[in-house]
Motif scaffolding. Structure first.
Motif, PDB file in Angstrom:
ATOM      1  N   LEU A  77       0.818  -1.211   0.000  1.00  0.00           N
ATOM      2  CA  LEU A  77       0.000   0.000   0.000  1.00  0.00           C
ATOM      3  C   LEU A  77       0.854   1.265   0.000  1.00  0.00           C
ATOM      4  CD1 LEU A  77      -2.868  -1.039   2.449  1.00  0.00           C
ATOM      5  CD2 LEU A  77      -2.869  -1.051  -0.049  1.00  0.00           C
ATOM      6  N   THR A  78       1.998   1.243   0.680  1.00  0.00           N
ATOM      7  CA  THR A  78       2.874   2.416   0.642  1.00  0.00           C
ATOM      8  C   THR A  78       3.439   2.615  -0.761  1.00  0.00           C
ATOM      9  OG1 THR A  78       4.750   1.073   1.413  1.00  0.00           O
ATOM     10  CG2 THR A  78       3.493   2.277   3.069  1.00  0.00           C
ATOM     11  N   ARG A  79       3.612   1.532  -1.493  1.00  0.00           N
ATOM     12  CA  ARG A  79       4.081   1.665  -2.876  1.00  0.00           C
ATOM     13  C   ARG A  79       2.975   2.209  -3.768  1.00  0.00           C
ATOM     14  NH1 ARG A  79       8.010  -3.702  -3.601  1.00  0.00           N
ATOM     15  NH2 ARG A  79       9.594  -2.952  -2.141  1.00  0.00           N
ATOM     16  N   PHE A  80       1.738   1.806  -3.496  1.00  0.00           N
ATOM     17  CA  PHE A  80       0.613   2.424  -4.203  1.00  0.00           C
ATOM     18  C   PHE A  80       0.620   3.928  -3.952  1.00  0.00           C
ATOM     19  CE2 PHE A  80      -2.609  -1.356  -4.526  1.00  0.00           C
ATOM     20  CZ  PHE A  80      -1.758  -1.976  -5.420  1.00  0.00           C
ATOM     21  N   HIS A 122      -0.678   6.093   9.532  1.00  0.00           N
ATOM     22  CA  HIS A 122      -1.960   6.800   9.518  1.00  0.00           C
ATOM     23  C   HIS A 122      -2.054   7.700   8.285  1.00  0.00           C
ATOM     24  CE1 HIS A 122      -2.649   6.425  14.157  1.00  0.00           C
ATOM     25  NE2 HIS A 122      -2.332   5.281  13.583  1.00  0.00           N
ATOM     26  N   ASP A 123      -0.917   8.310   7.923  1.00  0.00           N
ATOM     27  CA  ASP A 123      -0.910   9.188   6.750  1.00  0.00           C
ATOM     28  C   ASP A 123      -1.221   8.399   5.476  1.00  0.00           C
ATOM     29  OD1 ASP A 123      -0.289  11.355   8.320  1.00  0.00           O
ATOM     30  OD2 ASP A 123       1.871  11.212   7.981  1.00  0.00           O
ATOM     31  N   THR A 124      -0.657   7.187   5.382  1.00  0.00           N
ATOM     32  CA  THR A 124      -0.919   6.345   4.204  1.00  0.00           C
ATOM     33  C   THR A 124      -2.382   5.945   4.148  1.00  0.00           C
ATOM     34  OG1 THR A 124       1.353   5.483   4.156  1.00  0.00           O
ATOM     35  CG2 THR A 124      -0.343   4.150   3.083  1.00  0.00           C
ATOM     36  N   LEU A 125      -2.940   5.547   5.302  1.00  0.00           N
ATOM     37  CA  LEU A 125      -4.356   5.194   5.355  1.00  0.00           C
ATOM     38  C   LEU A 125      -5.232   6.350   4.889  1.00  0.00           C
ATOM     39  CD1 LEU A 125      -4.954   3.212   8.685  1.00  0.00           C
ATOM     40  CD2 LEU A 125      -5.468   2.442   6.373  1.00  0.00           C
ATOM     41  N   SER A 179       4.208   4.314  11.261  1.00  0.00           N
ATOM     42  CA  SER A 179       2.854   4.877  11.253  1.00  0.00           C
ATOM     43  C   SER A 179       2.839   6.367  10.948  1.00  0.00           C
ATOM     44  CB  SER A 179       2.169   4.632  12.611  1.00  0.00           C
ATOM     45  OG  SER A 179       2.002   3.261  12.833  1.00  0.00           O
ATOM     46  N   SER A 180       3.982   7.026  11.126  1.00  0.00           N
ATOM     47  CA  SER A 180       4.003   8.488  11.001  1.00  0.00           C
ATOM     48  C   SER A 180       4.792   9.004   9.811  1.00  0.00           C
ATOM     49  CB  SER A 180       4.581   9.104  12.286  1.00  0.00           C
ATOM     50  OG  SER A 180       3.846   8.709  13.415  1.00  0.00           O
ATOM     51  N   CYS A 181       5.607   8.169   9.208  1.00  0.00           N
ATOM     52  CA  CYS A 181       6.515   8.673   8.174  1.00  0.00           C
ATOM     53  C   CYS A 181       6.326   7.947   6.846  1.00  0.00           C
ATOM     54  CB  CYS A 181       7.962   8.543   8.632  1.00  0.00           C
ATOM     55  SG  CYS A 181       9.133   9.162   7.420  1.00  0.00           S
ATOM     56  N   PRO A 182       5.879   8.649   5.807  1.00  0.00           N
ATOM     57  CA  PRO A 182       5.686   8.018   4.495  1.00  0.00           C
ATOM     58  C   PRO A 182       6.985   7.827   3.721  1.00  0.00           C
ATOM     59  CG  PRO A 182       5.117  10.333   4.378  1.00  0.00           C
ATOM     60  CD  PRO A 182       5.454  10.062   5.814  1.00  0.00           C
ATOM     61  N   GLY A 203       8.120  14.498  12.811  1.00  0.00           N
ATOM     62  CA  GLY A 203       6.774  14.023  12.502  1.00  0.00           C
ATOM     63  C   GLY A 203       6.309  12.889  13.397  1.00  0.00           C
ATOM     64  N   ILE A 204       7.186  12.443  14.309  1.00  0.00           N
ATOM     65  CA  ILE A 204       6.843  11.316  15.172  1.00  0.00           C
ATOM     66  C   ILE A 204       6.126  11.807  16.415  1.00  0.00           C
ATOM     67  CG2 ILE A 204       7.757   9.363  16.482  1.00  0.00           C
ATOM     68  CD1 ILE A 204       8.131   9.077  13.504  1.00  0.00           C
ATOM     69  N   GLU A 205       5.007  11.173  16.719  1.00  0.00           N
ATOM     70  CA  GLU A 205       4.253  11.525  17.911  1.00  0.00           C
ATOM     71  C   GLU A 205       4.319  10.399  18.930  1.00  0.00           C
ATOM     72  OE1 GLU A 205       0.303  12.462  16.767  1.00  0.00           O
ATOM     73  OE2 GLU A 205       0.845  14.239  15.607  1.00  0.00           O
TER      74      GLU A 205
END
Length: 783
Positions: free
Chosen positions: A435-438, A512-515, A652-655, A722-724
């Motif tokens: 999905l990250t490649r999409f 979360h950003d990818t979602l 989860s935080s870094c694309p 960008g990390i929380e």
């Protein structure tokens, strides 16, 4: 014993089975069966007894309960989450059982026991008593949807050396006929060699192949004759395959032709094999050559002759003998699924047909088929490896409702989009890495034109804002009349997702950003789930359009869960609803094959399975996985570090990164990392600051970042800001980057992408030492 008597298992039935299943000798008989008995409680029982589902019960009133027409209508009316009020379900998805009740938990070191709000009184074991096994589900589809497409592939033309531009399918009826012939043939050939009665089914069937129709044919054949199968990992090497074959004493191995060399190389060490079955066709000359000249070991340790056949030959033998089917019961062992453990040889998870039916009940209770698609031929792409339980759960679900499964035309993820464009599946099960490649591909394509990029950013930004504030399906005219026509439909078509309604992702955390980006760009539901081999894959699944994304959803109707204190990691179940996740129910396994020591480590006397994953349960009753038990260490300043929690936070935080391995030297005060980057995303970002990077190849980009400490520092600061949810000492202070640095090939991860920490530390020791020698890149920065 068939369902309907009120209990799936009984001690008397178990005693009769005791001799048949040798591995039970390792266990206390009473403990094993008294712990894992579950009264039959079907989804149809729930609907007919719970007044909340009165409306659904009335819709089924015109059908004879248990009939195929009733079952078809029941499946058509699901998901159960739609009744009585979906919005109410979203607000409260699981509930704790009352303290002091028969099922409640009063332990101070555990949380309350949680069950799905749809069925808090009972755990569901199946859809209906008439669908008590995986085989029952498949044969229901054969009766109800016999002419439907079932298994499909693109055919290769040896003359033109081209793959067909369309998929060719076998129907459900054709697959059933072939599977029965194959099962009959396997029983005939193996038992003649063993000098046993032809109906003897006390042996295991091993499968070594990439995803293909023959894999499913073999699986259904095993179900039809109550044969237990096990899958061999092509990626884990010959020693693992040898170990599994000898442990299970499998006399037959069904394999893809491409694995012939590997099989022949370990054949001298396989003690029990007498029959080899090649999935592909071979000429008689090729077959004779193999049997005469390549099978150098002609007898196994039992003095049984070893010979090889093609699958079609075995089917012909089966049709001649036509051994009557031996339908499984709920307690029949369906498969021994070997986990790709992070240390040592894999453990064999024993999964029964009750595990299948409980899994199917869970998935059907939560998966929605759009009304416009009901009653139509639907398609799924069988993409994830069938050696893993995630894909087997997905395939079991689709084959339970007449859906067709297509396969890649060759076992190469690079052809995924090509085949998606041809098949245009309605469902898709993916892992975050794909999905990250999409995501990266979409962003790269949109960035090629300034005008297009501006329009796309405006539309996707608007969609993302709506999802973040409202959630739910976007039924606005602006969305359907403008956004889809201008952008969204074009993106979906470019990926072969034209007909796709939902994507399920699992096996690893997803950003979360990818979602949010993919939900906005594709306007489809993307559902993150959680499960393990021991739970027959997913036992919870996030709802598709929730506003507050990131959870794995509530525990399903076939499982209950609780949390256990992990004080050494400062997780306390009752105080914070954080702790190690424990599971129990008809979807959960009962033992590791011939491994009582490992079984006793994770299964207690009350049937609770300790997953090793740390989670918390939010106010809506949804599960979030946040850490891993025992994966922690101390740095020199005395602070405990949980690397898996940190890795999940970064992913989860870094694309910009697709993999990360966090390492801490106990003599140092900061962490370092090994990161695999998405070159397109990184080029896009860094190219704004350094234009010369925008045209670099992925390899040159990686080399430049690693060689330029200032550039690496700039990139690392971007990532860390960008990390929380992490403190300063939990953030990476130096790193080395690369492309697919963690892989099965170098043994640093398992096939399910779990990091083998000891192996990874040894593999990257030179790089890790160099990072510490260079020191922290960001020590002076406020994190």
């Amino acid at each position: 014993m068939r369902p309907g008597s009120g209990v799936y298992l009984s001690l008397g039935r178990a005693a009769a089975q005791y001799t048949q299943y040798k591995f039970y000798k390792f266990y206390n008989f009473y403990r094993l069966y008294s712990t894992y008995m579950y009264e039959t409680h079907s989804l149809s029982d729930l609907i007919h007894t719970d007044p909340r589902f009165k409306q659904l019960k009335e819709r089924l009133g015109g059908y004879a309960r248990g009939s195929d027409e009733y079952l078809a209508q029941l499946i058509n009316e699901l998901p159960l989450t739609s009744y009585p009020d979906y919005k109410a379900y979203l607000k409260r998805q699981s509930v704790p059982l009352p303290k002091g009740s028969a099922s409640g938990n009063d332990s101070s070191s555990h949380s309350d026991i949680f069950r799905n709000v749809l069925s808090p009184g009972n755990l569901v074991t199946c859809i209906d008593q008439c669908l008590a096994t995986g085989y029952d589900h498949f044969m229901f589809s054969v009766r109800q949807y016999g002419s439907n497409d079932c298994l499909g592939e693109r055919v290769y033309d040896p003359e033109t050396k081209q793959w067909a531009p369309t998929y060719s399918f076998q129907t459900y009826s054709e697959v059933a006929e072939r599977a029965h012939a194959l099962g009959s043939g396997i029983m005939s050939l193996v038992n003649v060699k063993r000098n046993r009665p032809l109906r003897s089914n006390d042996f295991k069937v091993a499968i070594m192949a990439h995803n293909c129709p023959q894999w499913i044919l073999t699986d259904v054949a095993c179900q039809a004759y109550s044969l237990t199968n096990t899958a061999l990992y092509e990626t884990l090497g010959p020693r693992t395959s040898e170990y599994i074959m000898n442990l299970t004493e499998a006399p037959v191995l069904v394999f893809a032709k491409c694995n012939l060399y590997n099989i022949l190389s370990i054949l001298p060490d396989l003690e029990h094999v007498n029959t080899l079955v090649c999935m592909e066709d071979l000429t008689q000359h090729e077959l004779d050559t193999i049997n005469t000249h390549l099978l150098t070991r002609t007898f196994n340790k039992n003095n049984e002759r070893i010979s090889m056949f093609t699958m079609k030959h075995v089917e012909e033998v089966g049709r001649l003998n036509n051994i009557p089917v031996i339908p499984p019961t709920p307690e029949t062992v369906y498969t021994i699924s070997f986990t790709s453990g992070t240390t040592g040889m894999p453990k064999g998870v024993v999964l029964t047909h009750q595990n299948i039916t409980a899994s199917n009940a869970f998935v059907l209770s939560t998966m929605k088929i759009p009304e416009a698609k009901r009653g139509k031929q639907l398609y799924d792409l069988c993409f994830l490896p069938l050696t893993h339980i995630f894909q087997r759960q997905t395939t079991s679900y689709t084959l339970s409702m007449g859906v067709a499964a297509g396969f890649l035309h060759k076992p190469d993820p690079l052809v995924l989009v090509e085949d998606l464009k041809i098949l245009k599946p309605d469902f898709l099960s993916m892992v975050p890495r794909i999905l990250t490649r999409f995501e990266a591909g979409i962003k790269t394509s949109l960035a090629q034109s300034a005008v297009q990029s501006t329009i796309a950013s405006s539309i996707i930004g608007s969609k993302a804002a709506r999802f973040a504030s409202h959630g739910g399906t976007d039924r606005s005219l602006l969305n359907s009349m403008l956004y889809h026509r201008v952008l969204i439909d074009k993106i979906k078509d470019s990926l072969g997702l034209t007909n796709n309604s939902v994507i399920v992702t699992g096996s690893a955390p997803i950003s979360h950003d990818t979602l949010l980006f993919l939900r906005s760009a594709l306007d489809i539901g993307i559902r993150q789930g959680y499960g393990l081999t021991e739970s027959f894959a997913g036992m919870c699944l996030a709802e598709p359009h929730e506003r507050d994304i990131g959870s794995c959803g509530a525990v399903g109707i076939s499982t209950e869960c609780r949390l256990r204190d992990v004080p050494e990691m400062s997780y306390f179940a009752r105080r914070d609803l954080k702790g190690e996740l424990q599971l129990r129910g008809p979807q959960i396994f009962s033992e590791y094959y011939k491994n009582p020591d490992e079984t006793s480590k994770v299964l207690d006397s009350d049937g609770w399975f300790s997953t090793g994953d740390v989670g918390f349960i939010d106010k809506k009753g949804r599960i979030h996985i946040i850490d891993r038990v025992k994966n922690f260490f101390k740095l020199a300043h005395g602070e405990y570090i949980a690397p898996e929690k940190i890795e999940n936070a970064y992913l989860s935080s870094c694309p910009y990164i697709s993999q990360i391995f966090v390492f801490g030297d106990p003599l140092k005060t900061f962490l370092v990392g090994v990161m695999s980057i998405d070159p397109d995303a990184v080029r896009s970002f860094l190219g704004e600051r350094r234009p010369e990077l925008g045209a670099m190849s992925p390899a040159d980009l990686v080399a430049t970042i690693n060689a330029d400490a200032a550039l690496r520092r700039e990139f690392l600061l971007l990532i860390n800001r960008g990390i929380e949810g992490l403190q300063g000492f939990e953030k990476v202070h130096n790193m080395v980057v690369g492309l697919d640095l963690l892989s099965v090939d170098n043994d640093t991860v398992t096939p399910t992408l779990k990091i083998k920490r000891l192996v990874a530390t040894k593999h990257f020791r030179t790089e890790l030492d160099a990072l510490y020698a260079q020191g922290s890149l960001i020590r002076t920065e406020k994190l």
